[in-house]
Write a protein that holds these residues in place. Structure first.
Motif, PDB file in Angstrom:
ATOM      1  N   ARG A   1       0.760  -1.047   0.115  1.00  0.00           N
ATOM      2  CA  ARG A   1      -0.014  -0.024  -0.092  1.00  0.00           C
ATOM      3  C   ARG A   1       0.918   1.115   0.061  1.00  0.00           C
ATOM      4  N   GLY A   2       1.707   1.116   0.852  1.00  0.00           N
ATOM      5  CA  GLY A   2       2.901   2.178   0.816  1.00  0.00           C
ATOM      6  C   GLY A   2       3.394   2.625  -0.547  1.00  0.00           C
ATOM      7  N   ALA A   3       3.781   1.455  -1.138  1.00  0.00           N
ATOM      8  CA  ALA A   3       4.466   1.710  -2.786  1.00  0.00           C
ATOM      9  C   ALA A   3       3.404   2.510  -3.545  1.00  0.00           C
ATOM     10  N   VAL A   4       2.221   1.663  -3.471  1.00  0.00           N
ATOM     11  CA  VAL A   4       1.043   2.366  -4.341  1.00  0.00           C
ATOM     12  C   VAL A   4       0.884   4.069  -3.786  1.00  0.00           C
ATOM     13  N   THR A   5       0.938   4.361  -2.674  1.00  0.00           N
ATOM     14  CA  THR A   5       0.764   5.662  -2.171  1.00  0.00           C
ATOM     15  C   THR A   5       2.104   6.619  -2.988  1.00  0.00           C
ATOM     16  N   VAL A   6       3.029   5.820  -2.786  1.00  0.00           N
ATOM     17  CA  VAL A   6       4.304   6.681  -3.194  1.00  0.00           C
ATOM     18  C   VAL A   6       3.978   6.967  -4.940  1.00  0.00           C
ATOM     19  N   ALA A   7       3.771   5.888  -5.522  1.00  0.00           N
ATOM     20  CA  ALA A   7       3.331   6.158  -6.999  1.00  0.00           C
ATOM     21  C   ALA A   7       2.296   7.183  -7.436  1.00  0.00           C
ATOM     22  N   LYS A   8       1.402   7.106  -6.400  1.00  0.00           N
ATOM     23  CA  LYS A   8       0.264   8.126  -6.581  1.00  0.00           C
ATOM     24  C   LYS A   8       0.888   9.334  -6.490  1.00  0.00           C
ATOM     25  N   LYS A   9       1.619   9.770  -5.510  1.00  0.00           N
ATOM     26  CA  LYS A   9       2.325  11.114  -5.166  1.00  0.00           C
ATOM     27  C   LYS A   9       3.154  11.237  -6.196  1.00  0.00           C
ATOM     28  N   ASN A  10       3.822  10.510  -6.826  1.00  0.00           N
ATOM     29  CA  ASN A  10       4.708  10.748  -7.770  1.00  0.00           C
ATOM     30  C   ASN A  10       3.778  11.094  -9.202  1.00  0.00           C
ATOM     31  N   ALA A  11       2.763  10.459  -9.446  1.00  0.00           N
ATOM     32  CA  ALA A  11       1.760  10.713 -10.500  1.00  0.00           C
ATOM     33  C   ALA A  11       1.203  12.031 -10.288  1.00  0.00           C
ATOM     34  N   LEU A  12       1.030  12.492  -9.082  1.00  0.00           N
ATOM     35  CA  LEU A  12       0.438  13.760  -8.838  1.00  0.00           C
ATOM     36  C   LEU A  12       1.316  14.943  -9.151  1.00  0.00           C
ATOM     37  N   ILE A  13       2.819  14.817  -8.410  1.00  0.00           N
ATOM     38  CA  ILE A  13       3.635  15.914  -8.415  1.00  0.00           C
ATOM     39  C   ILE A  13       4.438  15.766  -9.695  1.00  0.00           C
ATOM     40  N   TYR A  14       5.043  14.992 -10.315  1.00  0.00           N
ATOM     41  CA  TYR A  14       5.973  14.860 -11.041  1.00  0.00           C
ATOM     42  C   TYR A  14       5.798  14.598 -12.677  1.00  0.00           C
ATOM     43  N   TYR A  15       4.432  14.078 -13.109  1.00  0.00           N
ATOM     44  CA  TYR A  15       4.095  13.697 -14.354  1.00  0.00           C
ATOM     45  C   TYR A  15       4.232  14.869 -15.349  1.00  0.00           C
ATOM     46  N   PHE A  16       3.985  16.052 -14.786  1.00  0.00           N
ATOM     47  CA  PHE A  16       3.869  16.985 -15.655  1.00  0.00           C
ATOM     48  C   PHE A  16       4.885  18.232 -15.151  1.00  0.00           C
ATOM     49  N   LYS A  17       5.956  17.872 -14.638  1.00  0.00           N
ATOM     50  CA  LYS A  17       6.986  18.605 -14.479  1.00  0.00           C
ATOM     51  C   LYS A  17       7.859  18.808 -15.955  1.00  0.00           C
ATOM     52  N   PRO A  18       8.388  20.058 -16.160  1.00  0.00           N
ATOM     53  CA  PRO A  18       9.001  20.284 -17.584  1.00  0.00           C
ATOM     54  C   PRO A  18       9.929  19.230 -17.740  1.00  0.00           C
ATOM     55  N   PRO A  19      11.036  18.924 -17.066  1.00  0.00           N
ATOM     56  CA  PRO A  19      11.938  17.835 -17.318  1.00  0.00           C
ATOM     57  C   PRO A  19      11.515  16.633 -17.830  1.00  0.00           C
ATOM     58  N   VAL A  20      10.185  16.136 -17.117  1.00  0.00           N
ATOM     59  CA  VAL A  20       9.884  14.759 -17.529  1.00  0.00           C
ATOM     60  C   VAL A  20       8.989  15.004 -19.007  1.00  0.00           C
ATOM     61  N   LEU A  21       8.335  16.099 -19.175  1.00  0.00           N
ATOM     62  CA  LEU A  21       7.759  16.249 -20.506  1.00  0.00           C
ATOM     63  C   LEU A  21       8.824  16.351 -21.570  1.00  0.00           C
ATOM     64  N   ILE A  22       9.845  17.177 -21.194  1.00  0.00           N
ATOM     65  CA  ILE A  22      10.981  17.456 -22.017  1.00  0.00           C
ATOM     66  C   ILE A  22      11.583  16.028 -22.654  1.00  0.00           C
ATOM     67  N   PHE A  23      12.175  15.325 -21.633  1.00  0.00           N
ATOM     68  CA  PHE A  23      12.919  14.314 -21.820  1.00  0.00           C
ATOM     69  C   PHE A  23      12.177  13.153 -21.808  1.00  0.00           C
ATOM     70  N   GLY A  24      10.963  12.998 -21.641  1.00  0.00           N
ATOM     71  CA  GLY A  24      10.104  11.635 -21.570  1.00  0.00           C
ATOM     72  C   GLY A  24       9.136  11.705 -22.797  1.00  0.00           C
ATOM     73  N   VAL A  25       8.736  13.121 -23.236  1.00  0.00           N
ATOM     74  CA  VAL A  25       7.777  13.124 -24.452  1.00  0.00           C
ATOM     75  C   VAL A  25       8.391  13.653 -25.511  1.00  0.00           C
ATOM     76  N   LEU A  26       8.856  14.940 -25.663  1.00  0.00           N
ATOM     77  CA  LEU A  26       9.352  15.643 -26.754  1.00  0.00           C
ATOM     78  C   LEU A  26      10.601  15.039 -27.050  1.00  0.00           C
ATOM     79  N   PHE A  27      11.480  14.381 -26.539  1.00  0.00           N
ATOM     80  CA  PHE A  27      12.533  13.685 -26.981  1.00  0.00           C
ATOM     81  C   PHE A  27      12.258  12.558 -28.123  1.00  0.00           C
ATOM     82  N   PRO A  28      11.239  11.690 -27.619  1.00  0.00           N
ATOM     83  CA  PRO A  28      11.075  10.792 -28.545  1.00  0.00           C
ATOM     84  C   PRO A  28      10.199  11.312 -29.860  1.00  0.00           C
ATOM     85  N   VAL A  29       9.362  12.410 -29.670  1.00  0.00           N
ATOM     86  CA  VAL A  29       8.858  12.897 -30.960  1.00  0.00           C
ATOM     87  C   VAL A  29       9.931  13.335 -31.851  1.00  0.00           C
ATOM     88  N   PHE A  30      11.149  14.010 -31.301  1.00  0.00           N
ATOM     89  CA  PHE A  30      11.826  14.480 -32.027  1.00  0.00           C
ATOM     90  C   PHE A  30      12.616  13.697 -32.793  1.00  0.00           C
TER      91      PHE A  30
END
Lengths: 311, 256
Positions: B16-45
């Motif tokens: 349950r703790g691992a799932v909570t940590v994952a939920k926290k990460n999704a809320l906070i980090y999925y839309f941080k600029p470094p994630v969007l740049i290196f995770g989404v824009l990189f493969p597109v380019f």
């Protein structure tokens, strides 16, 4: 008495530096235990070891009977922690921060929602529940951190400088709630630089200096340790006697003069006050005011942490 | 409570703790600029650089794009989380909860895994909708995506484990690792057609096994034996996660 924390020979090295040096102490269940010391004395390192953030280099400690190294998860299960250097999650709202911490501490959904509502109400954060952590002032952020520490309904609360840098209202609120929770059975381990706070809240106090425990006792007991810091304050109207005449009074260890006011340090302040009155009568000095003063916790702290402890 | 019961209660609490940590990460980090740049824009380019001006069949582009998207997205979240939390002073709070380091690492892996799978579905669905490619082996495709996401996410978490303050250093390190591996993993050129030195290096990259699995899913011929791909991806996941835990535990012992 039932021990909530038991520490034996706890030591932490950072390379050559010994931050905490073979300390021993116990914290009894239900008490507020103050842990005082100058900056760099080892207070925060001790808390960080007890709460599992860093490992001790030597020694052992247990919380509620669980060894902090071999039963680390069990030892941390009923803790609430307000770390000095920690922060809230600035990208989450006030409510999300409290709920996240409740979930991490294992509180059930209904339980944490009920407790969360109550805590936000108590700490005056209801109106800000949708506000992000980054938008809060230092005082409100600290209130939120106390909510996060209490959401798991802990048996033991670690508070590392909880009121440092806070406005008077926030500091008072936190002290009131800590005292009130303690009356309901919460054990509190408190580090603070605010001697008034320690004197007001703590049942017992340990003073740590250069990584070693200098003294542990009740606040009254510690004040007795520093008996030579007791004093007689006397102010003369008109002509004052020369300092040498006051220094010659038996049992006076030191005299300080501030204009017409003298402070005479002695382990027997009552007897010294009587002798000053006799001296004044015999020599015709006019005493405007005279009082004896017990050492404050601050005096004791300085007495124990200064190099020679002399007045 | 018996030992077995308390063991299973502890395991369930840590899960349950691992799932909570994952939920926290999704809320906070999925839309941080470094994630969007290196995770989404990189493969597109990379996709644009790879495909524009070249006449390549869709059945070669789609598997490559899915594997590449998975590689970048699944490994993008992990490198950000721990350095960010160390800098913003929330890491200490996390490790003083009754959640073990292993569960925190599992939560970080889980958040990268979910991010990777979600974003790799975009090129997969677009490819299936707008090209004439078709899935030949759903087992192989699902196996490649799921186990690939797990391995890449674990790699991302491992890259974040060294105790440094500041996400920029780790993001740079992660690109130093991810980009060279991309070129020896048979994404742009099938492994069998790569020069000998690259063919020697291909087996050290988890992306090679994932891409091979995904290619098979679209009916292409594989380079490695079929059984080797899932086995290697599981082994990489276990190795990366174990090493990440060791790093975190060592950092704590050293007070870093």
């Amino acid at each position: 008495m039932d021990e909530m924390i038991r520490v034996r020979g706890l030591t932490r090295h950072y390379g050559e530096l010994v931050a905490v040096d073979h300390i021993d102490f116990e914290v009894h269940r239900g008490e507020i235990f103050g842990f005082l010391g100058p900056n760099g004395a080892g207070k925060t390192t001790t808390i960080r070891m007890l709460t599992g953030v860093i490992d001790p280099t030597e020694g052992s400690a247990s919380i509620d009977g669980h060894d902090i190294r071999t039963k680390a998860i069990a030892a941390r299960r009923h803790l609430g922690i307000l770390p000095e250097d920690a922060n809230v999650y600035v990208d989450l709202t006030v409510w999300q921060n409290v709920m996240l911490m409740g979930e991490l501490l294992g509180a059930g959904r209904r339980e944490r929602r009920l407790r969360g509502e109550e805590l936000l109400e108590t700490f005056g954060l209801q109106d800000r529940r949708a506000q992000k952590g980054r938008a809060l002032s230092k005082g409100l952020r600290q209130r939120l951190m106390v909510c996060m520490a209490l959401i798991g309904d802990p048996d033991l609360l670690f508070l590392d400088e909880p009121t440092s840098g806070l406005d008077v209202a926030s500091a008072r609120l936190i002290r009131q709630i800590v005292a009130e929770r303690n009356r309901r059975g919460l054990t509190v381990f408190l580090t603070t630089h605010n001697m008034g706070e320690a004197e007001e809240l703590c049942d017992r106090v340990a003073i740590i200096d250069h990584g070693k425990i200098a003294a542990i006792d009740t606040t009254e007991g510690l004040m007795r340790v520093a008996r030579s810091r007791q004093s007689v304050d006397v102010e003369f109207a008109g002509e004052s006697p020369p300092a040498a005449e006051l220094e010659a009074i038996p049992d006076v260890t030191a005299v300080k003069r501030d204009a017409s006011r003298y402070v005479l340090y002695s382990e027997q302040p009552g007897q010294v006050a009587q002798q000053i009155a006799t001296l004044a009568t015999e020599r015709g000095y006019d005493i405007a005011a005279i009082s004896t003063r017990k050492p404050s916790l601050e005096d004791v702290y300085l007495f124990l942490t200064e190099s020679n402890g002399s007045p | 409570m018996s030992t077995a019961e308390s063991g299973s209660a502890l395991l369930s609490q840590q899960a349950r703790g691992a799932v909570t940590v994952a939920k926290k990460n999704a809320l906070i980090y999925y839309f941080k600029p470094p994630v969007l740049i290196f995770g989404v824009l990189f493969p597109v380019f990379f996709f644009l650089a790879f495909s524009l001006g070249r006449s390549m069949p869709a059945d070669r582009i789609v598997p490559a794009m899915v594997a590449m998207a998975l590689w970048f997205t699944a490994s993008a979240v992990g490198p950000l989380v721990t350095p960010w939390e160390r800098t913003s002073r929330t890491y200490e709070r996390l490790i003083s909860t009754p959640i073990a380091i292993q569960a925190i690492v599992a939560g970080d892996v889980l958040s990268g895994f979910a991010f990777g799978i979600s974003f790799s579905l975009v090129p997969l669905l677009l490819g299936l909708a707008f090209t004439d490619t078709a899935v030949a082996s759903a087992t192989s495709l699902v196996c490649g995506i799921v186990l690939g996401a797990l391995a890449f996410s674990s790699l991302g978490v491992l890259l974040a484990a060294p105790p440094v303050h500041g996400p920029s250093y780790i993001m740079m390190l992660s690109n130093l690792v991810r980009l060279p591996l991309l070129f020896v993993s048979g994404i742009f050129v099938p492994i069998a057609e790569m020069p000998a030195w690259a063919r020697w290096l291909a087996p050290i990259s988890p992306l090679s096994y994932c891409a091979d699995c995904i290619r098979r899913g679209f009916g292409e011929t594989g380079y490695f034996p079929f059984w080797l791909n899932p086995l290697m991806l599981v082994l990489f996941s276990a190795l990366f996660s174990w090493a990440a835990c060791r790093f975190h535990i060592r950092s704590r012992a050293h007070g870093l």
